[in-house]
Design a protein around this motif. Sequence first.
Motif, PDB file in Angstrom:
ATOM      1  N   ARG A   1     -61.132 -11.394  30.393  1.00  0.00           N
ATOM      2  CA  ARG A   1     -59.989 -10.774  31.052  1.00  0.00           C
ATOM      3  C   ARG A   1     -58.736 -11.075  30.249  1.00  0.00           C
ATOM      4  NH1 ARG A   1     -59.233 -11.640  37.361  1.00  0.00           N
ATOM      5  NH2 ARG A   1     -58.076 -13.488  36.803  1.00  0.00           N
TER       6      ARG A   1
ATOM      7  N   GLU B   1     -67.556 -13.216  31.600  1.00  0.00           N
ATOM      8  CA  GLU B   1     -66.474 -12.253  31.910  1.00  0.00           C
ATOM      9  C   GLU B   1     -65.278 -12.513  31.015  1.00  0.00           C
ATOM     10  OE1 GLU B   1     -65.218 -11.830  36.060  1.00  0.00           O
ATOM     11  OE2 GLU B   1     -67.142 -12.719  36.608  1.00  0.00           O
TER      12      GLU B   1
ATOM     13  N   TYR C   1     -63.158  -2.628  35.896  1.00  0.00           N
ATOM     14  CA  TYR C   1     -64.383  -2.937  36.626  1.00  0.00           C
ATOM     15  C   TYR C   1     -64.651  -1.891  37.703  1.00  0.00           C
ATOM     16  CZ  TYR C   1     -67.912  -4.943  39.542  1.00  0.00           C
ATOM     17  OH  TYR C   1     -69.059  -5.104  40.256  1.00  0.00           O
TER      18      TYR C   1
ATOM     19  N   SER D   1     -66.765 -18.612  32.835  1.00  0.00           N
ATOM     20  CA  SER D   1     -67.946 -18.223  32.051  1.00  0.00           C
ATOM     21  C   SER D   1     -68.535 -19.447  31.338  1.00  0.00           C
ATOM     22  CB  SER D   1     -67.563 -17.161  31.014  1.00  0.00           C
ATOM     23  OG  SER D   1     -67.048 -16.033  31.663  1.00  0.00           O
TER      24      SER D   1
END
Length: 328
Positions: free
Chosen positions: A12, A10, A72, A20
Motif C-alpha cells: 500500500r 499486501e 481492491y 505482511s
Amino acid sequence: MGDTFLVVAEGRDGKLRQVSFETIRAAKQAMRDGDRIAAALIGDGVSAFAGEIGRCGVDRVYVVDHAELSRYNPEAYFPALAAIVDRASPDAIFFGHTAVGRDLAPKLAAQLGAGQISDVVSLEKDGGGEWLLTRPLYAGKAFETRRFAQRPAVVTVRPNNFAAAEVAEGAAAEVEAVPYAPPASPGLRTIVKEVVRKASGKIDLTEAKIVVSGGRGVKSAEGFQVLERLADVLGAAVGASRGACDAGYCDYALQIGQTGKVVTPEIYIACGISGAIQHLAGMSRSRIIIAINKDPEAPIFKVADYGIVGDLFEVVPLLTEEFKKALA
Ligand SMILES: Cc1cc2nc3c(=O)[nH]c(=O)nc-3n(C[C@H](O)[C@H](O)[C@H](O)COP(=O)(O)OP(=O)(O)OC[C@H]3O[C@@H](n4cnc5c(N)ncnc54)[C@H](O)[C@@H]3O)c2cc1C
C-alpha cells in the motif's frame, strides 16, 4: 514431501505493509523441516515488492500484476488469488487480518472446503507438532485456542502480534508471474470509483508501534493538536475514544475499541480517556499502556502500566518537550 505454505502479502502507498512480514513470521512458526513457503503479491505495480518479500526467507514469490487491480475489489482480486492458489497448491494459506485479508480469506476457505481460524494473536505447537492458534473472543474479554482438524488451512493474523520476518540482504526467491485475465464481459458487478482516505494517515493506526490516543477529556478538535505534536515527536499515530469521535473532536477513522479499530502497539498513551470496557476492547493488548487522566479513580488506571494523574494540557506538552530533548 513437506507442506506448502502461502502467505498473501499486501502493498500500500508504494510499500509492503508491515503485517505482511508479521504474517510470514507466523507461517514460519507453523512450519516443520521440509515445508516450503511462498508469498503471493496481487495488485497494480506489485512486482516492485517481489525482491523485498523474496529476501524474507520465502522460497518463491507468485505475482499477479495488472492495471485492473489498482484498487481492491474482491471480484477482481479473487480470481487472481485463485490462479495463484491453483499454481501453488498450498496446504496452508496465511493472510493478515486486514480489510483485504478478512474479505478474501473466507471466500477462499469456502472454495477450498478448508477450515479457517481468524484474528490469530499467537501460534504454538503441541508435542505432536500440531499448531495451536489463539484468538480473542468477546472483544478481548476471553481467548480461545483452536487447532485445525484437516488441511488445507486458512489463517488470518492480527497485526502487531508477531515479530516481523527479517529482510536478509543477498537472499532471493524465485519470482513467478502468474497469468491473469480480468473477469470477462459483463465483467465486474461493482466498480470502485474512488477511495477517500479519512484519517490524516501519516502512520497506519493498526500498524503503529506507538499510539497517542485522546478521549472526551481532550475537549475539542484544537485539543487534539496537543496530542498530534506528541505523536509527531514519537513517530506515533493518533487514535481516539468513541467519546471523542461522538463529540466531533476527530474523525471516526481514529476510533479505537469494540466498534472501532483494534490496536496492539508497543506503547499506548491514553489521554483524557476514562477506560470504558468498549474502549479497552480495542487497546488492552498493547504492550505498555500509559494513562494520563485527572481523575485518580478513572478505570483506565486499572489496565495502565504507568499512570499520570494530572491535567493532560499540562502533562502532554511537558512530555513532548522531554521526549524531543531525549530523542534529539
Ligand atoms: C455498543 C457500544 C459500543 C461502543 N464502542 C466503543 C468503542 O469502540 N470505542 C470507545 O472508545 N468507546 C465505545 N463505546 C463508548 C464507551 O462506552 C464510552 O462511552 C467511551 O469510551 C467514553 O469515551 P471517553 O473515555 O473519551 O469519555 P469519558 O468517559 O467522558 O471520559 C473522559 C475522561 O477524561 C478525563 N479528563 C477530563 N478532562 C481531563 C483533562 N484536562 N486532563 C486529563 N483527563 C481529563 C476524565 O476524568 C474522564 O476520565 C461504546 C459504547 C457502546 C454502548
